[in-house]
Design an enzyme around this catalytic site. Structure first.
Site, PDB file in Angstrom:
ATOM      1  CG  ASP A  52      -1.895  -1.096   1.272  1.00 25.76           C
ATOM      2  OD1 ASP A  52      -2.198  -1.644   0.194  1.00 25.76           O
ATOM      3  OD2 ASP A  52      -2.375  -1.433   2.376  1.00 25.76           O
TER       4      ASP A  52
HETATM    5  N1  URA Z   1      -1.454  -5.928   3.917  1.00 25.96           N
HETATM    6  C1  URA Z   1      -1.926  -4.663   3.880  1.00 25.96           C
HETATM    7  O1  URA Z   1      -2.984  -4.386   4.419  1.00 25.96           O
HETATM    8  N2  URA Z   1      -1.191  -3.728   3.238  1.00 25.96           N
HETATM    9  C2  URA Z   1      -0.006  -3.976   2.643  1.00 25.96           C
HETATM   10  O2  URA Z   1       0.613  -3.072   2.083  1.00 25.96           O
HETATM   11  C3  URA Z   1       0.473  -5.306   2.688  1.00 25.96           C
HETATM   12  C4  URA Z   1      -0.259  -6.258   3.331  1.00 25.96           C
END
Ligand code: URA
Length: 237
Positions: free
Chosen positions: A103
């Site tokens: 993310d």
């Molecule tokens: N899980 C999430 O919620 N975000 C990420 O970036 C990776 C795994």
């Protein structure tokens, strides 16, 4: 000039070990003639190499690890926040892409490669490839940890069992074998907590190099690439 076994493993079609085996078996020809010595040097620009009669062109396989900073996007799209902008210009033209996504606010280990088949294998849900994240969160208790570890029913899937260790109620590490969209954040919300920060520490057994500051990258070592191949099915014919 490079070794014949490296030429074949750089193609992404064979592991180094399978390449050696094929070469010794006489299945590999250079300029139409079998060459049975894996260490023989060939000119990667001009040699015509074939395996069992199939021509194998030379494309250098590349793997890099990046310490992804916050506020960057795991995309190859022309986006000013793309992680690709952290690479030097010459590496932006060799077909690299992020092996999976983090993310925008998640930091830490992100692999970049041009090795489509191996990346595809590593990201396949069937591979159960482990990823460990350090998190901070709204306080979690032992019951919530047990629920996270047992698998959480979300709107579109049920998470697989995973491992959670707590340093204190607001800090810990979680190891998952899947990589669904916002997975860890959604799992924590489902048990009544909330992720406040998430940083990936390992991917498929490879730890983030602690010498890399956020935004820095380096080439994977041959041992690290070999580890990726042992964690993927993509080890050749
Ligand atoms: N899980 C999430 O919620 N975000 C990420 O970036 C990776 C795994």
């Amino acid at each position: 000039m490079i070794r014949l076994d490296k030429y074949l493993s750089d193609s992404g079609l064979f592991s180094r070990r399978d390449a050696s085996r094929l070469i010794r078996s006489g299945a590999v020809t250079v300029g139409g003639m079998p060459l049975r010595d894996p260490s023989a040097k060939i000119d990667e620009e001009t040699a015509s190499v074939a395996v069992k009669g199939q021509p194998i062109g030379y494309e250098r396989i590349r793997w890099y690890m990046l310490n992804k900073p916050a506020d960057t996007v795991s995309t190859t799209d022309d986006d000013p926040k793309s992680v690709m902008n952290l690479l030097p210009p010459e590496l932006r033209r060799v077909g690299l892409f992020p092996c999976g996504r983090l993310d925008i606010d998640t930091t830490g280990l992100l692999l970049l490669t041009n090795d489509g088949p191996t990346a595809h294998d590593l990201l396949s849900p069937k591979k159960h490839c482990e990823k460990r994240y350090r998190f901070t969160c709204l306080p979690l208790d032992e019951d919530q940890v047990r629920r996270l570890e047992g698998g959480i029913e979300l709107s579109d899937f049920t998470s697989k069992p995973c491992k959670v260790t707590l340093d204190d109620p607001g800090h810990g590490a979680i190891t998952v074998t899947e990589g669904k969209y916002h997975q860890i954040k959604r799992m924590f919300l489902a048990v009544g907590s909330e992720i406040l920060s998430l940083a990936r520490e390992t991917f498929a057994g490879i730890p983030l190099d602690p010498s890399l500051a956020p935004g820095e990258w380096r080439t994977l070592t041959e041992d690290e690439i070999a580890l990726l191949h042992t964690n993927s099915d993509h080890s050749g014919v």
